[in-house]
Scaffold this motif. Sequence first.
Motif, mmCIF file in Angstrom:
data_model
loop_
_atom_site.group_PDB
_atom_site.id
_atom_site.type_symbol
_atom_site.label_atom_id
_atom_site.label_comp_id
_atom_site.label_asym_id
_atom_site.label_seq_id
_atom_site.Cartn_x
_atom_site.Cartn_y
_atom_site.Cartn_z
ATOM 1 N N ILE A 1 0.912 -1.220 -0.118
ATOM 2 C CA ILE A 1 0.047 -0.065 0.027
ATOM 3 C C ILE A 1 0.774 1.314 0.055
ATOM 4 O O ILE A 1 1.708 1.291 0.901
ATOM 5 N N THR A 2 0.535 2.037 -1.136
ATOM 6 C CA THR A 2 1.480 3.273 -0.967
ATOM 7 C C THR A 2 0.082 4.646 -0.984
ATOM 8 O O THR A 2 -1.062 4.214 -1.008
ATOM 9 N N ALA A 3 0.766 5.895 -1.204
ATOM 10 C CA ALA A 3 -0.146 6.808 -0.948
ATOM 11 C C ALA A 3 -0.742 6.989 -2.347
ATOM 12 O O ALA A 3 -2.082 7.577 -2.479
ATOM 13 N N ALA A 4 -0.547 6.180 -3.426
ATOM 14 C CA ALA A 4 -1.072 6.470 -4.723
ATOM 15 C C ALA A 4 -1.998 4.999 -4.807
ATOM 16 O O ALA A 4 -2.709 5.188 -5.768
ATOM 17 N N GLN B 1 -10.076 0.593 -3.624
ATOM 18 C CA GLN B 1 -10.212 -0.894 -3.810
ATOM 19 C C GLN B 1 -9.155 -1.657 -3.349
ATOM 20 O O GLN B 1 -9.231 -2.626 -2.591
ATOM 21 N N VAL B 2 -7.849 -1.363 -3.670
ATOM 22 C CA VAL B 2 -6.732 -2.097 -2.968
ATOM 23 C C VAL B 2 -6.764 -1.641 -1.378
ATOM 24 O O VAL B 2 -6.293 -2.750 -0.623
ATOM 25 N N VAL B 3 -6.884 -0.584 -1.309
ATOM 26 C CA VAL B 3 -7.129 -0.435 0.531
ATOM 27 C C VAL B 3 -7.817 -1.317 1.194
ATOM 28 O O VAL B 3 -7.678 -1.618 2.248
ATOM 29 N N GLN B 4 -9.044 -1.141 0.529
ATOM 30 C CA GLN B 4 -10.402 -1.823 1.094
ATOM 31 C C GLN B 4 -9.760 -3.508 1.116
ATOM 32 O O GLN B 4 -10.248 -4.122 2.280
ATOM 33 N N LYS B 5 -9.298 -4.122 0.163
ATOM 34 C CA LYS B 5 -8.836 -5.399 0.293
ATOM 35 C C LYS B 5 -7.964 -5.410 1.311
ATOM 36 O O LYS B 5 -7.949 -6.730 2.160
ATOM 37 N N ASP C 1 -9.973 -5.620 4.598
ATOM 38 C CA ASP C 1 -10.591 -6.890 4.717
ATOM 39 C C ASP C 1 -9.797 -7.814 5.074
ATOM 40 O O ASP C 1 -10.204 -8.830 6.023
ATOM 41 N N ARG C 2 -8.674 -8.189 4.861
ATOM 42 C CA ARG C 2 -7.404 -9.167 5.015
ATOM 43 C C ARG C 2 -7.125 -9.030 6.600
ATOM 44 O O ARG C 2 -7.219 -9.958 7.203
ATOM 45 N N ILE C 3 -7.159 -7.709 6.778
ATOM 46 C CA ILE C 3 -6.413 -7.421 8.244
ATOM 47 C C ILE C 3 -7.677 -7.790 9.037
ATOM 48 O O ILE C 3 -7.626 -8.271 10.392
ATOM 49 N N ASP C 4 -8.940 -7.385 8.830
ATOM 50 C CA ASP C 4 -10.134 -7.735 9.705
ATOM 51 C C ASP C 4 -10.265 -9.213 9.797
ATOM 52 O O ASP C 4 -10.656 -9.829 10.946
#
Length: 578
Positions: free
Chosen positions: A17-20, A24-28, A31-34
Amino acid sequence: MAAEISRITGFLTDTGITAASSEQVVQKAFDRIDKEIETATLSLCSLRSWRNSLSSVSRLPPALLTAIFLECALDWHFRCIMRRADRVPDWVSVSYVCRTWRHVAVNSPVLWTRFFLVSCRWVDELLTRSKTCPISIYADLSIVRSSEPSKALAKTLLHMDRIQHLWLRCSGANSAEYMCRLTSAAPILRSCRLCLSPMGFPDQQISVNEDIFAGSAPSLRDVSIESCQVDLASPIFSGLTSLNLSRISTVSMLSMDVVIRTISRLPDLQQLRLESLLLSASTGTTDLRGVAKVHLPKLESVVLIDPVIPVAALLAHLEFSRSAFVHLNCAFFPYSSITILQPFIEERFDDSPRPSKIPGPPMRHILSLDLEYRAEKDTWSIICGTLNPDPYQTDCLYTMDEYLDTQPLLRLEFKDRQFFMGDGPTEGIAAFCRLLPLFHVRQLTTNSRKDRDRTPWDSPLTEALGDAPELRVIELRGSAHLFIRALVKNRTFAPALTNVKLRNVDFRTSCTTQSPEDHYGSCVRCLRRVLADRAQVGLMLQRLTFSECSSIGDDDAKGLKEVVGQLDGVVVGERSVD
């Protein structure tokens, strides 16, 4: 554990994960962390549950846990039997402690048989948890503000075939709603208690009619009805072992014949209590000898709270064992009316042979007599029985069997309705004491007001006791006048007397009596003088005990110690005499 931590750390740093990065990538990643958090939480819960299961409490057998929970529930219900219907009992919290406890509690049907009417949802849950066990309802709906308990009760009463005990207290406003639900048969109902609270209007009341329980309650044994309208011809008044009718009104005109016919339908009756019922059923006759009897061979207790004349009339029609306990709470108007109890007293305590259809133990003498004045109600009580427990049992010459036999025979409480005329209840107590055969009394207890030097029973009681040849223990509360007066008249009174206890007596510091025959009041010097006279004829008291008594000086205590075997409860200087 280190490897698991390393895996989670690597997972968090390799998300890319980067600032850019897109949403959708951040939400995935979220979800993995949760999912990992949920897995870790479940693992921790499993570990904690596993750890708790190793504790000594969790390793108890389910049957033992059930017994403990049931004992907790029974204790709560015993203390709060007629509880407010809108509250969940405290013991229910045992099902919230842990998984093991909840599993055991929820799967123990007997634990959920005492219904609480918080809501219809709770009733559904209780019906499910109790399965097919008989259920009990003990509820006070007279002060609930919500409509939920009433709806819950209505839903519960649809299952009359499962109800074993039904105890209800309600107001007149909603009584009709409940009574219309009691028209189904009750095949296993054992006890039914209905009480109308004072709240509401006089014309709103519970009516116990012939169609209650569809006339079918074959197992019913205990009926208690208070402040309701009752049809005494109802089928529920048959086969009972316990009957309590208190402040009821009747559908038809009440007479003594109706009351007697109702009782005659109860040959197995063991407990009978009638309050404010007999006055309207009074026959008006005072000749109560030789009347027809209703035989109650199993009767153990009789409590009658009514004027003395109708009470005596009912007792004249009943024949029961002499070992039964009789409690009479009477109000009488003319002073002479108390003597109407004489036939009952003679029949109960007369040791001459008598024809009887009721086998039982031989006649039991009155061995203890307790006289008490209740200032808050201005009433007097007289208790006649065998030996009541007392603190002197190791000092007296009684056998253990005599002390274990403590069942009272008769308790009489009365209030004189003409107390504003003459000497109040003096004449009534005098008349009743003369009826009692007190020759075998061994223990005497009196409790009178401290501000009354002359008690209502001083002369009549000593007349009834005579020389009291078997009297051994006396306890006087409030006043010692009775004892002093008796010994002034006859220093050999109660020759077997060994122990006297004086409690809460304010002794006079001086005595102005010129003649012993005119003595009234509690004077410690007069007490010393009569005990000294008694000791001179060889009747020295073995033990004299003072408890919470006042105005006893050092000289008085020393003088008393010389004329009794043992003196307790008096301080001489700074040292207690013992």
